[in-house]
Design a protein around this motif. Structure first.
Motif, PDB file in Angstrom:
ATOM      1  N   ASN A 160       0.847  -1.184   0.000  1.00 45.37           N
ATOM      2  CA  ASN A 160       0.000   0.000   0.000  1.00 45.37           C
ATOM      3  C   ASN A 160       0.888   1.242   0.000  1.00 45.37           C
ATOM      4  N   VAL A 161       0.335   2.337  -0.522  1.00 46.23           N
ATOM      5  CA  VAL A 161       1.066   3.604  -0.564  1.00 46.23           C
ATOM      6  C   VAL A 161       0.223   4.669   0.124  1.00 46.23           C
ATOM      7  N   THR A 162       0.812   5.327   1.119  1.00 46.73           N
ATOM      8  CA  THR A 162       0.119   6.395   1.843  1.00 46.73           C
ATOM      9  C   THR A 162       1.035   7.614   1.921  1.00 46.73           C
ATOM     10  N   ASP A 163       0.516   8.704   2.463  1.00 43.51           N
ATOM     11  CA  ASP A 163       1.339   9.900   2.630  1.00 43.51           C
ATOM     12  C   ASP A 163       2.479   9.656   3.617  1.00 43.51           C
ATOM     13  N   ALA A 164       2.245   8.732   4.547  1.00 42.31           N
ATOM     14  CA  ALA A 164       3.264   8.447   5.562  1.00 42.31           C
ATOM     15  C   ALA A 164       4.409   7.607   5.013  1.00 42.31           C
ATOM     16  N   GLY A 165       4.159   6.827   3.996  1.00 44.94           N
ATOM     17  CA  GLY A 165       5.200   5.975   3.445  1.00 44.94           C
ATOM     18  C   GLY A 165       4.614   4.839   2.614  1.00 44.94           C
ATOM     19  N   VAL A 166       5.462   3.871   2.346  1.00 44.87           N
ATOM     20  CA  VAL A 166       5.072   2.735   1.516  1.00 44.87           C
ATOM     21  C   VAL A 166       5.118   1.464   2.363  1.00 44.87           C
ATOM     22  N   ALA A 167       4.012   0.749   2.408  1.00 48.69           N
ATOM     23  CA  ALA A 167       3.969  -0.534   3.120  1.00 48.69           C
ATOM     24  C   ALA A 167       4.527  -1.611   2.197  1.00 48.69           C
ATOM     25  N   ILE A 168       5.552  -2.320   2.696  1.00 43.60           N
ATOM     26  CA  ILE A 168       6.180  -3.377   1.892  1.00 43.60           C
ATOM     27  C   ILE A 168       6.047  -4.712   2.610  1.00 43.60           C
ATOM     28  N   ASP A 169       6.024  -5.763   1.814  1.00 44.77           N
ATOM     29  CA  ASP A 169       5.849  -7.120   2.331  1.00 44.77           C
ATOM     30  C   ASP A 169       7.038  -7.969   1.873  1.00 44.77           C
ATOM     31  N   ALA A 170       7.794  -8.508   2.830  1.00 42.45           N
ATOM     32  CA  ALA A 170       8.957  -9.329   2.494  1.00 42.45           C
ATOM     33  C   ALA A 170       8.613 -10.808   2.355  1.00 42.45           C
TER      34      ALA A 170
END
Length: 201
Positions: A160-170
């Motif tokens: 997901n992409v938000t103003d706070a940053g990018v959520a990444i899944d490893a």
């Protein structure tokens, strides 16, 4: 020359001739036995089977439980790997052992035999300040990630992409999934010799 000496001479010649004939028969029989053994190994000996240390070529198709194909090299170059070398997921590596050239099988792997269970702890948010400026990210996009601990490289996926940053899944996209593979052995390079068993056209 006396007659008796002539007879003895003829007997010696006949004896030598018989010896030569016997030797010839022995050589011929030996040659036949060797030829029979060779024919046996070519046509009747047990075919090579995949074992640890062998390098093999494989054609495969992977599907989810619902039948959706997630990966396949059918119609492409074969997959080449060394059995037991840690190059493949455990269940796939184990499944090919004991198979013969041109043999096919279907095998279903549970997550522990494949890419492991899904781990929510591997999802995190990277603050925008730590990301390259003017870069656009999209959900599902793969990103190269270098570990700050050991410098190793990994692939992560944008969640997901938000103003706070990018959520990444490893996690691997295949983590937590049952995976079914249709496997066909195309060739076997035995670890103990330079001989290679291949598919018969």
């Amino acid at each position: 020359m006396k007659k008796s000496e002539k007879v003895k001479g003829k007997e010696k010649v006949a004896a030598r001739s018989q010896q030569y004939k016997t030797a010839g028969i022995i050589v011929a029989v030996a040659a036949i036995i060797i030829a029979c053994i060779a024919v046996y190994f070519v046509y009747f000996a047990a075919p090579a089977v995949v074992a640890v240390g062998d390098t093999i070529n494989v054609t495969y198709t992977g599907t989810f439980d619902n039948g959706t194909v997630f990966d396949s090299n059918a119609g492409k170059s074969p997959l080449t790997f060394t059995v037991g070398g840690g190059q493949m997921i455990p269940g796939f590596d184990a499944a090919v052992r004991g198979m013969k050239v041109n043999e096919q099988k279907n095998v279903t792997l549970t997550p522990d035999q494949a890419y492991g269970a899904y781990n929510p702890a591997l999802v995190r948010i990277v603050p925008t300040s730590q990301l390259p400026a003017n870069q656009t990210y999209y959900p599902g996009e793969p990103l190269g990630f270098r570990s700050s601990v050991d410098g190793s490289e990994h692939i992560v996926y944008v969640v997901n992409v938000t103003d706070a940053g990018v959520a990444i899944d490893a996690n691997s996209p295949l983590a937590g999934q049952n995976l079914t593979f249709a496997i066909k052995i195309d060739s076997i390079q035995k670890a103990s010799s330079a001989s290679t068993a291949t598919v018969t056209p």
